[in-house]
Scaffold this motif. Sequence first.
Motif, short mmCIF file in Angstrom:
data_model
loop_
_atom_site.label_atom_id
_atom_site.label_comp_id
_atom_site.label_asym_id
_atom_site.label_seq_id
_atom_site.Cartn_x
_atom_site.Cartn_y
_atom_site.Cartn_z
N GLN A 84 63.09 82.88 35.00
CA GLN A 84 63.23 81.53 35.36
C GLN A 84 61.73 81.13 34.98
OE1 GLN A 84 65.14 79.70 38.43
NE2 GLN A 84 66.39 81.37 38.72
N GLN A 86 59.20 82.16 33.33
CA GLN A 86 58.42 82.25 31.93
C GLN A 86 58.22 80.67 31.52
OE1 GLN A 86 61.56 84.44 30.04
NE2 GLN A 86 60.66 86.32 30.07
N ASP A 87 59.07 79.90 31.92
CA ASP A 87 58.55 78.38 31.58
C ASP A 87 58.01 77.48 32.96
OD1 ASP A 87 59.57 78.60 28.80
OD2 ASP A 87 61.64 78.33 29.60
N GLU A 88 58.68 78.09 34.12
CA GLU A 88 58.46 77.22 35.13
C GLU A 88 56.86 77.54 36.14
OE1 GLU A 88 61.71 76.84 37.77
OE2 GLU A 88 62.92 76.84 35.96
N ILE A 116 53.85 86.16 30.55
CA ILE A 116 53.51 84.82 30.71
C ILE A 116 51.74 84.62 30.47
CG2 ILE A 116 53.29 82.90 32.69
CD1 ILE A 116 55.87 84.19 33.68
N LYS A 119 50.93 84.74 26.78
CA LYS A 119 50.91 83.71 26.14
C LYS A 119 50.05 82.38 26.46
CE LYS A 119 55.97 84.39 25.17
NZ LYS A 119 57.46 83.72 25.62
#
Length: 340
Positions: A84, A86-88, A116, A119
């Motif tokens: 979860q 990865q975006d938050e 993470i 990126k």
Amino acid sequence: MSNTLQKNLDYKKYVIDDRLRYFKPHASKIEKTFAEEIFFSLNRCCKFIHPKFFYDKKGSDLFEKICTLPEYYPTKTEIEILKQLQDELPPYLDKTFRVVELGSGASVKTRIILDIFTKLCGHVEYFPIDISEILTESSENLLKDYEHLHITGIIDTYEGGLEFLKNYDDKKNLILFLGSSFGNFSPMDGHEFLQKINSTMKPGDLFLIGLDLVKDKQILESAYDDSQGVTAEFNLNILSRINDELDADFNLNNFSHHSLYNESDQRIEMYLKSLVNQSVVISKSNLLLNLKKDELIHTEYSHKYRLSQIRKLLDDVGFEIKHTWLDDKNHFSLTLVSKI
């Protein structure tokens, strides 16, 4: 870091190549500490062995095996939550952060965080802190898969590694304490450990901690006494380590793995049970250990928490909670905090 500081901390520096180096206390320091702690903990009415001594090479390998067992939910559940992030998680970070991890082990979950950071930053600095030599092996494996990763390992206790880091430089850290390792601390020791982390952190640093939640007793007891007997082997291995490193003569056939969930104290309790009346010599600790049949040696607590308890614990230490993530079954939590 100055040579004077390195000498004062009693660390030796090992440079493998331009992407991997690690620091390690001198062997004599480690051996002395182990011998002294075993003398203290087994020379008492209620005998115990600190769980940090589980993690020699074999112990670390066995724990990684435990993490794959069907009954052992914490690892699978935490990986689900980490995905979860990865975006938050990125909105809380910037390119000036590096990753610091307490108890890195085989770094399976670490890869999600490194993805993470890759990126976000491209170039990634990773500082694993682990008492086990598995740190060097896992670091080399990570470097094969992450082209722009640079690793500085610290082979020491969490407290030793944190003190090392405090004096190292001024770069911002995301400190990871994944798994349910915090549950091994007693409430008082856990509070002190969080204070230690807080005192190590600089303004701008972040701390991500995994905490196991209170749940059905059967789920908990099955996780710590699996049907394949791997947890039992893991528990008994600590006696093999004492035999090998402290010249002791424990007969492992004279002990059994014993665990239970103490509902009132919200904790799993793990012990080694003496199956016979016996005497054991631990030469390097200068100890003659006498054990009665059915006498217990405590090896681990694993405390479980309610969300309200987590909030109070972190607030009491002086952390500001940024976010708490849960799995679908509310079995496990990951909480991101900053220093107030």
